[in-house]
Design a protein around this motif. Structure first.
Motif, PDB file in Angstrom:
ATOM      1  N   THR A 105       0.848  -1.185   0.000  1.00 48.48           N
ATOM      2  CA  THR A 105       0.000   0.000   0.000  1.00 48.48           C
ATOM      3  C   THR A 105       0.889   1.242   0.000  1.00 48.48           C
ATOM      4  O   THR A 105       2.109   1.153   0.180  1.00 48.48           O
ATOM      5  N   ILE A 106       0.260   2.376  -0.184  1.00 50.55           N
ATOM      6  CA  ILE A 106       1.008   3.642  -0.167  1.00 50.55           C
ATOM      7  C   ILE A 106       1.697   3.825   1.186  1.00 50.55           C
ATOM      8  O   ILE A 106       2.838   4.291   1.258  1.00 50.55           O
ATOM      9  N   SER A 107       1.022   3.420   2.256  1.00 49.36           N
ATOM     10  CA  SER A 107       1.619   3.576   3.589  1.00 49.36           C
ATOM     11  C   SER A 107       2.739   2.574   3.841  1.00 49.36           C
ATOM     12  O   SER A 107       3.447   2.675   4.850  1.00 49.36           O
ATOM     13  N   SER A 108       2.916   1.592   2.931  1.00 50.17           N
ATOM     14  CA  SER A 108       4.019   0.632   3.069  1.00 50.17           C
ATOM     15  C   SER A 108       5.358   1.269   2.732  1.00 50.17           C
ATOM     16  O   SER A 108       6.402   0.692   3.009  1.00 50.17           O
ATOM     17  N   VAL A 109       5.318   2.457   2.113  1.00 48.37           N
ATOM     18  CA  VAL A 109       6.538   3.084   1.594  1.00 48.37           C
ATOM     19  C   VAL A 109       6.957   4.254   2.483  1.00 48.37           C
ATOM     20  O   VAL A 109       6.141   5.102   2.841  1.00 48.37           O
TER      21      VAL A 109
END
Length: 203
Positions: A105-109
């Motif tokens: 997900t975007i929050s994984s980065v």
């Protein structure tokens, strides 16, 4: 063991180890695992290894040829993940399986001035369910055009910026939106990610 060998399983020892553990767990209290059974297992495993030959090796990854993958946002397959070139580069640098890259997900980065970090959800090797983070820096010290196009840091930075903008345009919650979404903004299935990887290889 004979059936596994006939079916060309190469991990007979692993299956037999699990079977042996189950045999021991089923012994009556105070009983010992019979030495005769242990000898049978040893002999059977020796027979299974006989003539098996060396392990099959996969072909090397032609990583520099990833620049030949179209840089388009469009998926290669209907309902498959978008931004296929960046997906291939990211998955290869971070050694991700198809389900892992699909689940990002975007929050994984996390991006810093010189490092891109991907936080992966718990996997089968993570018995405590903590997840794990892997970080890579910029490889653009390689001044060749191909080298800069394949940089892990800049690839993830570009994908993060693109995925965030796309999530907002689709009125999705950006942090939980997929890093490599489908055209509809959803998470690509494991099967479609696998099929996309096969399509890349064929391409």
């Amino acid at each position: 063991i004979a059936l596994l060998r006939e079916a060309n399983y190469r991990s007979v020892e692993g299956y037999m180890s699990v079977a042996r553990q189950q045999m021991i767990l089923r012994l009556p209290a105070g009983a010992h695992f019979p030495e005769s059974v242990q000898l049978h297992i040893k002999n059977a495993l020796r027979a299974a290894r006989r003539g098996r030959g060396p392990a099959w090796q996969a072909n090397e990854l032609p990583f520099e040829r990833f620049v030949e993958i179209p840089a388009s946002e469009d998926p290669m397959l209907l309902h498959g993940p978008m931004c296929v070139r960046r997906l291939a580069i990211t998955a290869s640098w971070w050694l991700l399986r198809e389900i892992e890259v699909a689940s990002l997900t975007i929050s994984s980065v996390t991006i810093t001035a010189d490092m891109a970090t991907l936080t992966l959800a718990a996997s089968k090797a993570d018995s405590e369910g903590k997840g794990t983070s892997r970080s890579l820096g910029c490889t653009c010290v390689d001044t060749r055009k191909v080298g800069s196009l394949l940089c892990p840091y800049h690839t993830v930075c570009e994908q993060l910026e693109w995925a965030t903008a796309r999530a907002k345009s689709l009125w999705l919650d950006a942090p939980t939106a997929p890093l490599f979404p489908t055209a509809a903004g959803g998470v690509a299935s494991k099967q479609l990610c696998t099929n996309t990887i096969v399509t890349i290889a064929e391409f």
